[in-house]
Design an enzyme around this catalytic site. Structure first.
Site, PDB file in Angstrom:
ATOM      1  CE  LYS A   1      -3.006  27.225   1.614  1.00  0.00           C
ATOM      2  NZ  LYS A   1      -4.309  28.127   1.832  1.00  0.00           N
TER       3      LYS A   1
ATOM      4  CB  SER B   1      -4.596  29.756  -1.625  1.00  0.00           C
ATOM      5  OG  SER B   1      -4.781  29.794  -0.310  1.00  0.00           O
TER       6      SER B   1
ATOM      7  CB  SER C   1      -7.733  30.138   1.183  1.00  0.00           C
ATOM      8  OG  SER C   1      -7.412  31.189   0.492  1.00  0.00           O
TER       9      SER C   1
END
Length: 543
Positions: A123, A198, A222
């Site tokens: 990420k 996210s 997330s």
């Protein structure tokens, strides 16, 4: 987040809460719902697990370079549709794979590490020394750190190959990955739908088999919500279990580095590598790290009732208003399956549960307003010139930060202001204490708690982007776990109607602090007996 007055009413009106109420769980059917079948051709695209990659390298059947080439080829075919990655380090991955092959030839596989040849997506709010790290924000466009985040460094030291940086909602603030400053990621099960957020890029990359596993971060769900939307396994560890060093801070008391895999075994393997104390993170725990994978029992060695004697509480507040009927059915059928495996499943009430959402958004936004003040256009990232320093700061932040980030900074600044600190921030901290107490009492009665990971399956891109209240309500199932600092595992448990092959639903399993081993063991048993991990999205059959 609700408007300030509504949030204030919710926080001011709470009363002393009783101990959790229990009632016997009633299943809607005796068998788990049948997952939607993907086309048979998908079997040809079955992903290589960490174990199968290691076996291939050990036998000489395939080299690290060949494995890397296979994944990069699939990534190139699927990326135009999925858009999981902000940056793909294909040339670097090929070089690292060739170097791994040389080391394996001279030193042996064990010397290289347990993740030799395993491609990992990271990420883009985790720092990587050899590639850009933007946090999904234009204000950091072009920024390249001088160091790896601890979790990334530990993966590399174990032989993993970082294939690229995955897309996310800007600085982790969002639930759809539509809030990225660079692109919108789609769901591999239906490219008209969101992958969640996210960490949507990390979840979609594993779902589309663009990489074997991936890293994400979880501040309020997330990792878990996109795992549910994309039909993969997602783990949010206990706060402090994995070092946050090198993670771009959103809300420091809530942020956790987590991981995704296509199976519980792969997820357990990654956790064993990245977990543990780190002197660079004062909040990291020195609690012993297990070999989580070795504690998992394969299907052929399972007893007929492998969960016999286990008590499981299904959170009553997660099966009511605002939750899609298909999701409730899938979760109840999953609970029924857990009963068939020998456990006792009961509904349990957590009266503080509904207070968690407004408290979370006050606390997270308050911490974000402080953490994001470092992005000013001076030291790195986008800079907009001005006649004086204030104009430079203001112009750089106004042009470099997205709407959602600016809105949360404003909310957090408001909650921390002198006139409203007690009414909002202090009251939210009191609610957080109630949430912790409520979970602690429930987990003294039950081995784990279960719930949906999200109130719906993946919805259409653009459907909620202009309705922040609806967007925030999607975090109802997950934010309380962050407030309490607990570990949680999401495992695919079924499908609801939607798309060409159905849309995945994930079961969230919540445990006591540092009980990741128990969660993974239960999740592995559940996964093997349902075998949802063998189903892959239609995208792979088409690519």
């Amino acid at each position: 987040m609700p408007p300030p007055l509504q949030a204030q009413r919710l926080l001011l009106s709470h009363r002393r809460l009783p101990s959790p109420h229990r009632r016997r769980f009633t299943a809607v059917s005796s068998l788990p719902s049948s997952p939607a079948k993907t086309v048979a051709a998908a079997a040809a695209h079955a992903p290589s697990s960490i174990l199968s990659i290691r076996e291939s390298l050990l036998s000489g059947e395939r080299t690290a370079a060949e494995i890397t080439a296979e994944y990069l080829s699939r990534l190139r075919r699927t990326e135009p549709s999925v858009r999981s990655f902000i940056h793909v380090a294909d040339a670097a991955a090929e070089r690292e794979a060739e170097e791994l092959d040389r080391r394996i030839a001279t030193e042996g596989l064990d010397a290289v590490g347990p993740l030799a040849g395993v491609l990992v997506g990271v990420k883009d709010n985790l720092c990587t020394a050899n590639m850009p790290s933007t946090g999904g924000s234009r204000i950091l466009d072009g920024y390249q750190p001088a160091y790896d985040a601890t979790a990334v460094r530990r993966l590399r030291e174990a032989g993993a190959i970082v294939v690229g940086k995955t897309n996310l909602d800007e600085f982790g603030m969002g639930s759809t990955t539509e809030g990225s400053g660079f692109q919108v990621t789609t769901n591999p099960w239906d490219d008209s739908r969101v992958p969640g957020g996210s960490s949507g890029g990390s979840a979609s990359a594993v779902s589309a088999r663009q990489c074997v596993v991936s890293l994400g971060s979880d501040t309020g769900g997330s990792v878990r919500q996109p795992a549910s939307f994309c039909g993969v396994v997602g783990l949010k560890p206990t706060y402090g279990r994995v070092s946050r060093f090198g993670l771009m801070a959103y809300a420091s008391s809530l942020d956790v580095v987590g991981c995704f895999g296509s199976s519980v075994v792969d997820t357990a393997t990654i956790l064993s590598v990245i977990a543990g104390h780190d002197k660079m993170d004062s909040t990291s725990s020195s609690h012993d790290v297990s070999d989580y994978k070795s504690e998992l029992v394969p299907l052929d060695l399972l007893e007929s009732k492998p969960l016999n004697g286990m008590r499981i509480g299904i959170i009553q507040e997660t099966l009511g208003e605002g939750v899609e009927t298909g999701v409730i059915s899938s979760i109840k059928d999953a609970a029924s399956h857990l009963e068939q495996l020998g456990s006792v499943v009961e509904e349990v009430s957590l009266p503080s549960f509904s207070l968690g959402l407004p408290a979370y958004y006050i606390l997270a936004s308050s911490e974000a307003s402080s953490n994001l003040s470092r992005y000013d256009g001076i030291r790195y990232g986008r800079q907009v010139s001005g006649d004086d320093l204030n104009e430079l700061y203001g112009g750089s932040r106004a042009n470099g930060l997205g709407h959602e980030v600016k809105m949360r900074i404003l909310m957090g600044t408001y909650a921390l202001s002198a006139g409203y600190y007690d009414a909002y921030y202090k009251r939210a901290q009191q609610v957080r204490t109630l949430v912790k107490k409520s979970f602690k009492e429930a987990l003294e009665r039950y081995d784990i708690l279960v719930s949906p990971a999200a109130p719906s399956a993946a919805y259409k891109i653009g459907e909620k982007i202009n309705d922040p209240l609806a967007m925030y309500a999607g975090d109802t199932m997950t934010v309380n776990v962050n407030l309490a600092g607990l570990p949680a595992l999401v495992v695919p448990c079924g499908f609801v109607e939607g798309g060409s092959a159905g849309l995945p639903v994930g079961l969230q399993m919540i445990g006591s602090p540092f009980s990741e081993g128990n969660l993974l063991r239960i999740g592995h048993i559940f996964e093997q007996t349902l075998q949802n991990y063998s189903f892959v999205p239609p995208l792979l059959a088409e690519s």
